[in-house]
Every structure is written in structure tokens, then in C-alpha cells.
Motif scaffolding. Structure first.
Motif, PDB file in Angstrom:
ATOM      1  N   TYR B 204       9.250 -21.207  27.365  1.00  0.00           N
ATOM      2  CA  TYR B 204       9.221 -20.079  26.426  1.00  0.00           C
ATOM      3  C   TYR B 204       9.189 -18.762  27.191  1.00  0.00           C
ATOM      4  N   GLU B 213       4.979 -13.894  24.236  1.00  0.00           N
ATOM      5  CA  GLU B 213       3.707 -13.177  24.047  1.00  0.00           C
ATOM      6  C   GLU B 213       3.398 -13.025  22.575  1.00  0.00           C
ATOM      7  N   GLY B 216       1.588 -15.725  21.053  1.00  0.00           N
ATOM      8  CA  GLY B 216       0.232 -15.993  21.498  1.00  0.00           C
ATOM      9  C   GLY B 216       0.135 -16.595  22.887  1.00  0.00           C
TER      10      GLY B 216
ATOM     11  N   HIS C  73      -0.591 -11.224  23.247  1.00  0.00           N
ATOM     12  CA  HIS C  73      -0.974 -12.608  22.962  1.00  0.00           C
ATOM     13  C   HIS C  73      -2.387 -12.685  22.392  1.00  0.00           C
ATOM     14  N   THR C  76      -2.121 -11.970  18.656  1.00  0.00           N
ATOM     15  CA  THR C  76      -1.659 -13.151  17.928  1.00  0.00           C
ATOM     16  C   THR C  76      -2.782 -14.159  17.781  1.00  0.00           C
ATOM     17  N   ALA C  77      -3.522 -14.361  18.847  1.00  0.00           N
ATOM     18  CA  ALA C  77      -4.635 -15.307  18.764  1.00  0.00           C
ATOM     19  C   ALA C  77      -5.664 -14.855  17.734  1.00  0.00           C
ATOM     20  N   ARG C  82       4.245 -12.361  13.928  1.00  0.00           N
ATOM     21  CA  ARG C  82       5.366 -11.510  13.518  1.00  0.00           C
ATOM     22  C   ARG C  82       6.695 -12.202  13.695  1.00  0.00           C
ATOM     23  N   ASN C  98      10.877 -24.638  19.256  1.00  0.00           N
ATOM     24  CA  ASN C  98      10.637 -23.233  18.972  1.00  0.00           C
ATOM     25  C   ASN C  98       9.361 -23.056  18.167  1.00  0.00           C
ATOM     26  N   MET C 100       6.934 -25.154  17.807  1.00  0.00           N
ATOM     27  CA  MET C 100       5.749 -25.647  18.516  1.00  0.00           C
ATOM     28  C   MET C 100       5.108 -24.551  19.352  1.00  0.00           C
ATOM     29  N   SER C 101       5.896 -23.541  19.732  1.00  0.00           N
ATOM     30  CA  SER C 101       5.337 -22.476  20.562  1.00  0.00           C
ATOM     31  C   SER C 101       4.191 -21.778  19.847  1.00  0.00           C
ATOM     32  N   HIS C 104       0.641 -22.894  20.652  1.00  0.00           N
ATOM     33  CA  HIS C 104       0.114 -22.766  22.012  1.00  0.00           C
ATOM     34  C   HIS C 104      -1.257 -22.114  22.021  1.00  0.00           C
ATOM     35  N   CYS C 105      -1.404 -21.055  21.229  1.00  0.00           N
ATOM     36  CA  CYS C 105      -2.679 -20.336  21.275  1.00  0.00           C
ATOM     37  C   CYS C 105      -3.771 -21.043  20.495  1.00  0.00           C
ATOM     38  N   THR C 107      -4.276 -24.350  20.939  1.00  0.00           N
ATOM     39  CA  THR C 107      -4.606 -25.565  21.691  1.00  0.00           C
ATOM     40  C   THR C 107      -4.926 -25.155  23.112  1.00  0.00           C
ATOM     41  N   ILE C 128       0.183 -30.678  17.601  1.00  0.00           N
ATOM     42  CA  ILE C 128       1.221 -29.656  17.742  1.00  0.00           C
ATOM     43  C   ILE C 128       2.493 -30.083  17.025  1.00  0.00           C
ATOM     44  N   ARG C 164       7.965 -20.444  12.781  1.00  0.00           N
ATOM     45  CA  ARG C 164       7.348 -20.296  14.097  1.00  0.00           C
ATOM     46  C   ARG C 164       6.127 -19.382  14.029  1.00  0.00           C
ATOM     47  N   ALA C 165       6.271 -18.295  13.285  1.00  0.00           N
ATOM     48  CA  ALA C 165       5.141 -17.380  13.150  1.00  0.00           C
ATOM     49  C   ALA C 165       4.006 -18.051  12.384  1.00  0.00           C
ATOM     50  N   THR C 168       1.342 -20.212  14.199  1.00  0.00           N
ATOM     51  CA  THR C 168       0.216 -19.627  14.933  1.00  0.00           C
ATOM     52  C   THR C 168      -1.025 -19.520  14.065  1.00  0.00           C
TER      53      THR C 168
END
Lengths: 303, 321, 260
Positions: B204, B213, B216, C73, C76-77, C82, C98, C100-101, C104-105, C107, C128, C164-165, C168
Motif C-alpha cells: 500500500y 496514510e 490509517g 494515520h 484515521t485511527a 475519507r 484494497n 483490507m487496507s 490495518h489500523c 489490527t 481482516i 475501503r473507507a 477503517t
């Protein structure tokens, strides 16, 4: 006594700095217009040295081996390597500008390796004597000695730099160069032939590097296929110190680095073995703490 | 961009075999068998060359994590190779510790080096990062050449070769098998990392840092993880290199070495494990096959690299991502 | 206290004032639109909220947390996700990868977990995958999950970006021109989707949008930005009748018309 040593190192620093400045200028100009750090730039210095050597060996029969001959060799080398720079840009870099960043960086590395290893193959890795006969005269100011060669060298470098500065500030191409480095796409929309401006930039930058290479060959007396590697790093350091993208910055940075290295050898414990480590450390420190250098601009990138 | 060779071409057929799970495992078994008997069939000289190639597999897989997965151009990878080798050499001389106890120290040293070098520099844009890593590589090499503790320009010799449960690993054949195992571990590790949260995060960040970013992902932390992981691969390679040759000198850790590893990764196909392995073999076996060219060998490689970048930047091995 | 509060945000770029004293808020579980002529500073406001731009003055608080100085980041966490004006999916990766990204925050398995395939790591991987699939399903694009993201039709790509958004687990979703380039039918689906995001997931939605018809239909409140200044704020009917807003749009050659 201490003043003698310091002044001698000052002179050495200025001489060294002239080389760095000339090569750094090429880096910074190219970065300005295409936003690329041309890895192969150091090798153009090396090729310039060899080109000068070749011209000199051809003309030395008629013109001798002193400074006039070196000057002619230098000019011809500058032109030849200038064109080489343009060819490299057209063949290797231009197709890559839309590709991911990594690709063009590796391509630039590949070009530098081709030049370096080409020279290795041709010279079998041996040092090649430059073959200029420059004389040993100079100026004696008390205990300090400034050789004629040093003065000519610094003078020539200064002349070239003044010439470049005039070109950039007074001519149409020079203005176009500055415009392209600010906003390339806008320039294209306004009818500026961006490709030609880029070509001219590469020509000049490569030419300056070649000038430095020829003079280095003449001054230090020999050429080596690997000489471009080290000067490339040093010149990059100089460009970064002065502020990458800034022409006066490259000149200033070159001078500063030359002086730093020169005086650095006086520091007990540093000596010449650690000289390069010292310069690289300066590079890393500058990039980490003040990446815009002395004369560069801070920018927050717009997304 | 999917670059697939036509299904009827040799490369395409090979790729089809690899993709088919029922064929892949027998293929792997055949490869293992060949690796096991190779030294006996090819003779001692070839065994040494193959051992070097396997060392390169380890190093290239390590650099592949940095360059191929995370997209960071590291031109000073040899520094970690050096850290691993010199840690073994120095600790052996100074403390006389057993190799197996020193190996974890070498790994820690490399991780520490990776963190120290990476933390301030991974925020830099890619051009600067490349040159800074080059600078670090040179700093490590020059330090190794100038310092007393590293033996100066002549390096360190007389490094004792390790014992493992009564087996003295000392002959070239012994080391061949050791490197086989290392290479296999490196492949398994790379596969597991690629198919994980961290491995995806590397992709990514490589594809679109800002979008990553926004999702997250802390890009500096992720890049640092790649850099340190690559460093550890390099150090392990270096540690075994040191005991294999029983002596090390600064010249093995020069920019040329870093470039050679990078060339292997790029030529074979960045980011794709079989490609990287292929690249490692090309770079080590190539000079052997091109022996007659002498000094031209490196030039041939450099031209090859340039041509690959211009015409087939995904490398020789076809990529599917 | 509102979910998101911006106070006096001022953002300058090389002498240009892009945002000037913007004060603005979004309540929990609501749908708010941000409209204004081109170049008004709307995307810059999004970038400021998400931490990509750092305003020179002002404060941003999200559920009590001061977010102005946070890195993207971290924002987002904290719960703000967005999408982008020009869809920025990860090229060459599948739709599922895509999405799954986004997890990330949420896990934490690292290299060790990956290498050793620890049970906790394997559980996380399953989570995930599940969450990503679930978000894709919610947005109606689950069947595309194995395709390379950039090969999808534009409308589908936009929905993948929203999925994707959503992955999160945000409490506030920022959508930057989500309807741009969509057909009339796709716009209807988008309206329904945004409604479900608020109703079924309790997520607030803040959107930048030029399609004023759509804006009027879904927004609970509308804020209008012009040349970096917030010139009006209120319910859709109020905004329609607001003379300052009408002038801001009619004064532009490229502004949209306010449909009644």
C-alpha cells in the motif's frame, strides 16, 4: 605558524570547492527542471576528464601540453559531454518520467553503471596519466604558496559560474529554465518548448561537470574510472547544503564543502582517512535537519 | 499492470506450472532433490559457485523486501551484510563466543543499525533516500577499513567455524548445505511476510503513500519495518559468509556489492520471489559463464540493467502484480 | 458537543489564504454537505481535517480529541475516514486487498506474528478478510472482490473506495465529490448508500458535492464555502433562499445552478 596552515588549507578548500561547485551546479540545475537526481552526473565528470585527455593527446603535438592546450581540450570536452548528457536524457530519462519514481532512479543508476563500467573495461581499472605539463610556478606570499595552477583553476571555475549566472538571468533560455523549474506544466501550456529547455539544461550541466573533470585531470595528473563516484556524492552533498534547485546555492554549497573538508583534515583524529566519512556525515545531517539547505525554500506540498 | 508472457512461450509455460498448485509441489520436490545432489554431480568448483548464489538468494530476498515490497531504493545494503559479518568476527576475537550465541547478536546489531539509519532518513523523498543509503554504505565500509577493532584494511581472519550437534561445519560441501537451508528459510520467510498485514502494508505504501496514510497506515513505521527486516536478512547472510570464508575484509562490503544485489533483484523481477531467485543466480553464474570477457563482465550487466529498465522494467520473470 | 468541531481554521499557502477563519461542525449520526464554487477551499478543508494540511491557526476537535497536530494515520485511527476526489485505489491490487487496507489500523500483527503464523495473527487475518468482505457487500460490490481494482467500471471503483473507507471503522466519513462522473441510476444508489451508512452504521457523513440536486435531497445541513470563507450554514431550504449563496454561485461562470 598556525596561520600558515590555516591559510594553506583555506586555499586548498577554495580549489576543492571549485570542483564541487561546478559539478553541484549540474545536479541542481537538472533537479530544478525535471525534479530528478541524476545519478549519472558524477560519471559525466569522469567522462569529461577522459574526453579532455583524448583531445589533449590529439592536439598536444601542435599546441603543446600547457594550459592553452588544456583549455582547448576542456572546451571540446564540455561540448562533447554536453551532447552526451542530452542524449542520455532523451534516451533513458524522458521515457521514464511518467513511470513510478523507483524506475527512473534505477534507470539513472543503470546509466551511471554503464558509464563507470565502460570506463573500467576500457582502462582495465588502471590510473591513466593525464599528460598535461602545467608547470610549477606560483605566487609566494611569505610562507604561503599559491600555485599558478590553483589560480587558473579557481579563475576558470569562477568564469564558468559567472557565465552560467548571466545565462540564467539574462537570456530567454535562462528565464525559461527558471520558469520550468517552478511549474513545468504551466510552461508547456504557455507555449514554452519544455523539452528543449530540459535539453539545454542537461547540456549545460553536463558541460560544467566535464569542465571540472578535465581540470581535475590536469591538476591532479591522473584519471580513474571510479573518480566520478566519489565526486558525485560530494557534489550532491554540496548541492544539498546550498539548497537543491538553487544555482547560487550550489556554488555556495560547493565552496562550503570544500572548506569543510579542507579544514576537517586538520581536526586531530579526522585526518584524510576519515575525510569522506566526515563529508557523508555532513550530508546526512543536513538532509535530516535542514533538507532545504541554506538557500532553498521550505515547501509544504500541495496534494 | 499484468505482464504475462504468451502461454506458449517457454516463460509462459513455466509460469503456468508455477501457478498450478498440483504441479507446484512436485516441482519444488524436484528442485530440492536437484539441490541435494548437485555438488556430487557438478564437482567442488561448481559447489562453491552455487554456495555463493545461495548466499545471494538470501541477500536478494532481503533487499527485495526493502526495494520490491516497500519500494525504497537502498543503495547501501552491503552495510547490513557487513554488520552481520563483522559482528561475528569481532565478537569471536574479543569474546571468543560460540557462533550460535553470536548470531543473535549479529541480528540485533543489524536491527539496531537499521533503526538508527532508518528513523531519520526514511521520511526523505526517494531520491534523497537513495543517496543517503549510499552514503551510509560508504561510511560503514570506510569505518571498517579505518578502525582497529575491525582489523583495518586487512580485515579479520581466523574466524572459527561452527559446530552443530557434533557436526563441524567446515568444508565447502558443509557450507553448501547450510546455505541451502538458509535460502529455503529466506524463501519461506518472504512468502509469509508477503501474505500478511505487514506485507500488504508495504505494498500500500509503495503504491500510494498518501492514500495509505489516509487508511490509517503509519508509513514511516511501515518503511522502517521493511528496512529493519531487510537488514536482518543481510546480517544473517553476512554472519554465515564470515564463517564460510573464515576471514572478511572491507572490500566485500563496497558499493559494488550493494549494486550487484540490487541488480539481481531488478533483473530477475522486483517483488516476485522466483524472479529474485533467478536474478541472484544470473548475477552469480553470469560472470562465470562470461569469464572470457574479463573487465567487460560488469559492463555487460550494467547494459543489461539499463535495457531491462527501458524495455522490461518488471524484470525477466513475468509479474502478476 | 458536536462530533467534529472546527474553530477558526486559517490555512495559508505561499501568501494565498485558502481557508479564512472557518468555524464549522458536524453532529453525530448526521449527513452534512459542503458546497461552494470551484476553488473555494473545500478539498483543502478536508485535507486539514484529515491531517494532510496543517492550518496555521485554529483548532479541530473530534469527539473531544484535538486533531489539528495529528498525523493523517492518527486521524484515521481516531475515527475519521475519507475518499478522494479522483479515486485513489491501490493500483495493481485486488478490490479485496484494497479494502483490507482499512483494517490495518484496527489490527496489530507485525513481522513476528507473520513469520511464525501465531494463532492471534491467524485470527486477525480472518477478521481482516471478513470485515473487508462485509464492507464490500454493504456497498454492493462484493462480486468484484478478486478483480484488479483499476479494471472496474468507474462507478464500481467509487463504491470500492467507500468500502475501503468504511473498513477503517470510522465514526465520520468524508466523501470528496462522490457523485462526480456517476450516471443518474448510480447517483440514486449512492444516495441510498449514504443514507444506510448513517442509519445502519451510525456514521456521520460529510460530503463535498457539486450536484446540488443530490445535495438538497440527502443533507440535513449544508455549509457553503466561497474563497475560503464560510458564507452560509443551515438547512437545505434556508441555503437555497440565501442571497449570499445565490450570488456566490451566479457570480461564477462555472458554478452550478441551484435547482428548486
Amino acid at each position: 605558524m598556525i596561520w600558515t596552515i590555516l591559510t594553506q588549507q583555506l586555499i586548498n578548500g577554495i580549489v576543492l570547492g571549485s570542483f564541487y561547485a561546478l559539478v553541484a551546479l549540474g545536479y541542481t540545475m537538472v533537479f530544478g527542471v525535471v525534479k530528478l537526481l541524476n545519478f549519472a552526473h558524477g560519471e559525466l565528470y569522469m567522462v569529461g576528464g577522459f574526453a579532455g585527455f583524448l583531445v589533449l593527446s590529439v592536439i598536444s603535438g601542435t599546441v603543446g601540453m600547457g594550459w592553452p592546450a588544456v583549455a582547448i581540450s576542456m572546451l571540446l570536452a564540455m561540448i562533447g559531454v554536453g551532447f552526451l548528457g542530452v542524449i542520455i536524457e532523451r534516451v533513458a530519462y524522458a521515457p521514464m518520467l511518467a513511470a513510478p519514481r523507483l524506475s527512473i532512479l534505477i534507470t539513472a543508476l543503470a546509466v551511471s553503471l554503464v558509464l563507470q563500467n565502460g570506463a573500467l573495461a576500457l582502462t582495465r581499472g588502471q590510473y591513466v596519466p593525464f599528460g598535461a605539463a602545467l608547470g610549477f610556478g606560483g605566487l609566494n606570499l611569505g610562507p604561503i604558496f599559491i600555485s599558478n595552477n590553483q589560480m587558473i583553476l579557481v579563475g576558470t571555475a569562477a568564469l564558468l559560474m559567472v557565465g552560467l549566472e548571466l545565462f540564467v538571468s539574462r537570456t530567454q533560455y535562462g528565464r525559461a529554465m527558471r520558469a520550468v523549474s517552478v511549474d513545468k506544466d504551466m510552461c508547456a501550456l504557455m507555449g514554452i518548448n519544455v523539452n528543449r529547455v530540459i535539453a539545454v539544461t542537461f547540456f549545460l550541466g553536463s558541460g560544467l561537470a566535464a569542465a571540472a573533470g578535465t581540470m581535475a585531470g590536469a591538476y591532479y595528473g591522473s584519471l580513474w574510472y571510479f573518480m566520478g563516484f566519489l565526486i558525485g556524492l560530494k557534489a550532491f552533498t554540496a548541492a544539498v547544503i546550498g539548497g537543491i534547485g538553487s544555482i547560487p546555492g550550489a556554488m555556495l554549497g560547493g565552496l562550503i564543502l570544500g572548506l569543510l573538508e579542507s579544514f576537517g583534515t586538520l581536526v586531530p583524529g579526522v585526518g584524510s582517512a576519515w575525510k569522506d566519512v566526515f563529508s557523508f556525515s555532513v550530508l546526512i545531517l543536513v538532509l535530516v535537519f535542514k533538507p532545504t539547505g541554506l538557500l532553498g525554500k521550505s515547501e509544504q506540498e500541495r496534494m | 499492470m499484468i505482464v504475462r508472457s504468451p502461454a506458449t512461450s517457454p516463460m509462459g509455460r513455466l509460469q503456468a506450472v508455477w501457478d498450478d498448485k498440483r504441479l507446484r509441489y512436485p516441482l519444488v520436490a524436484v528442485i530440492f532433490a536437484l539441490m541435494a545432489i548437485a555438488p556430487h554431480v557438478l564437482g567442488p568448483y561448481a559447489t562453491v559457485i552455487l554456495t555463493n548464489a545461495l548466499l545471494y538468494v538470501v541477500l536478494c530476498l532481503g533487499l527485495n523486501i526493502v526495494v520490491g515490497y516497500a519500494g525504497l531504493l537502498d543503495l547501501g545494503y552491503a552495510a547490513f551484510f557487513a554488520v552481520g559479518a563483522y559482528t561475528i568476527g569481532i565478537v569471536h576475537h574479543v569474546l571468543g563466543l560460540d557462533f550460535w550465541l553470536t548470531l543473535p547478536l549479529a541480528v540485533l546489531a543489524a536491527a539496531a543499525a537499521g533503526i538508527i539509519i532508518g528513523s531519520p532518513t526514511l521520511r526523505l523523498r526517494s531520491d534523497y533516500l537513495a543517496i543517503v543509503t549510499l552514503g551510509f554504505g560508504e561510511i560503514v565500509r570506510l569505518s571498517a577499513r579505518n578502525l582497529q577493532i575491525t582489523g583495518g584494511a586487512s580485515g579479520i581472519s581466523g574466524i572459527e567455524q561452527p559446530w552443530l550437534f557434533g557436526w563441524h561445519i567446515s568444508s565447502p560441501l558443509d557450507f553448501y548445505y547450510v546455505f541451502c537451508v538458509l535460502a529455503v528459510f529466506a524463501v519461506i520467510a518472504s512468502l509469509r511476510l508477503a501474505d500478511s498485514r505487514l506485507g500488504r502494508a508495504w505494498l500500500y505504501v509503495r503504491h500510494d503513500e498518501d492514500a495509505a496514510e489516509a487508511m490509517g497506515i503509519d508509513r514511516v513505521k511501515v518503511k522502517l519495518a521493511a528496512y529493519v527486516t531487510g537488514a536482518i536478512f543481510g546480517a544473517i547472510g553476512g554472519a554465515f559468509f564470515a564463517v564460510n570464508l573464515s576471514a572478511i575484509s572491507p572490500e566485500s562490503f563496497s558499493f559494488r556489492q550493494s549494486v550487484l544485489v540490487l541488480m539481481a533483484v531488478v533483473l530477475g523481477g522486483m517483488g516476485k520471489i522466483p524472479g529474485v531467485i533467478l536474478g541472484a543466480f544470473i548475477v552469480i553464474l553470469g560472470p562465470e559463464l562470461l569469464r572470457d570477457l574479463g573487465d567487460m563482465r560488469l559492463l555487460v550487466f550494467a547494459v543489461g540493467l539499463l535495457l531491462i529498465m527501458l524495455f522490461r522494467p518488471s524484470g525477466i520473470w513475468p509479474r502478476s502484480r | 458537543m458536536a462530533l467534529l468541531e472546527l474553530e477558526n481554521i486559517t490555512l495559508r499557502f505561499a501568501g494565498n489564504t485558502v481557508l479564512d477563519g472557518v468555524t464549522f461542525s458536524v453532529e453525530a449520526r448526521s449527513i452534512v454537505s459542503l458546497i461552494g464554487p470551484n476553488g473555494a477551499g473545500k478539498t483543502s478543508l478536508f485535507n486539514s481535517i484529515t491531517g494532510f494540511y496543517k492550518p496555521q491557526a485554529g483548532a479541530i476537535s473530534f469527539d473531544g480529541l484535538q486533531t489539528l497536530r495529528l498525523k493523517p494515520h492518527q486521524v484515521t485511527a481516531a475515527g475519521i475516514a475519507r475518499t478522494f476526489q479522483n479515486v485513489r485505489l491501490f493500483r495493481d491490487m485486488t478490490v479485496l486487498e484494497n479494502v483490507m487496507s482499512g483494517m490495518h489500523c484496527r489490527t496489530k500483527a507485525g513481522a513476528i506474528g507473520a513469520l511464525l503464523r501465531l494463532p492471534s495473527q491467524r485470527r486477525e487475518e480472518a477478521l481482516i478478510h471478513e470485515t473487508a468482505a462485509e464492507c464490500l457487500d454493504f456497498c454492493g460490490v462484493l462480486e468484484d472482490r478478486s478483480r484488479i481494482a483499476t479494471t472496474l467500471a468507474y462507478g464500481h471503483q467509487r463504491r470500492v473506495e467507500i468500502a475501503r473507507a468504511l473498513a477503517t471503522q470510522p465514526r465520520l466519513l468524508l466523501l470528496d465529490e462522490p457523485a462526480a462522473g456517476l450516471t443518474a441510476g448510480e447517483k440514486e444508489d449512492l444516495i441510498a448508500l449514504i443514507g444506510r451508512i448513517r442509519d445502519e452504521r451510525g456514521i456521520s457523513v460529510l460530503l463535498i458535492e457539486h450536484d446540488t440536486g443530490l445535495v438538497m435531497r440527502i443533507s440535513e445541513r449544508i455549509s457553503v464555502l466561497d474563497h475560503g470563507v464560510l458564507i452560509a450554514e443551515g438547512k437545505p431550504k434556508e441555503i437555497q433562499a440565501n442571497p449570499k449563496v445565490i450570488e456566490a454561485y451566479l457570480g461564477q461562470d462555472d458554478g452550478g445552478e441551484l435547482e428548486l
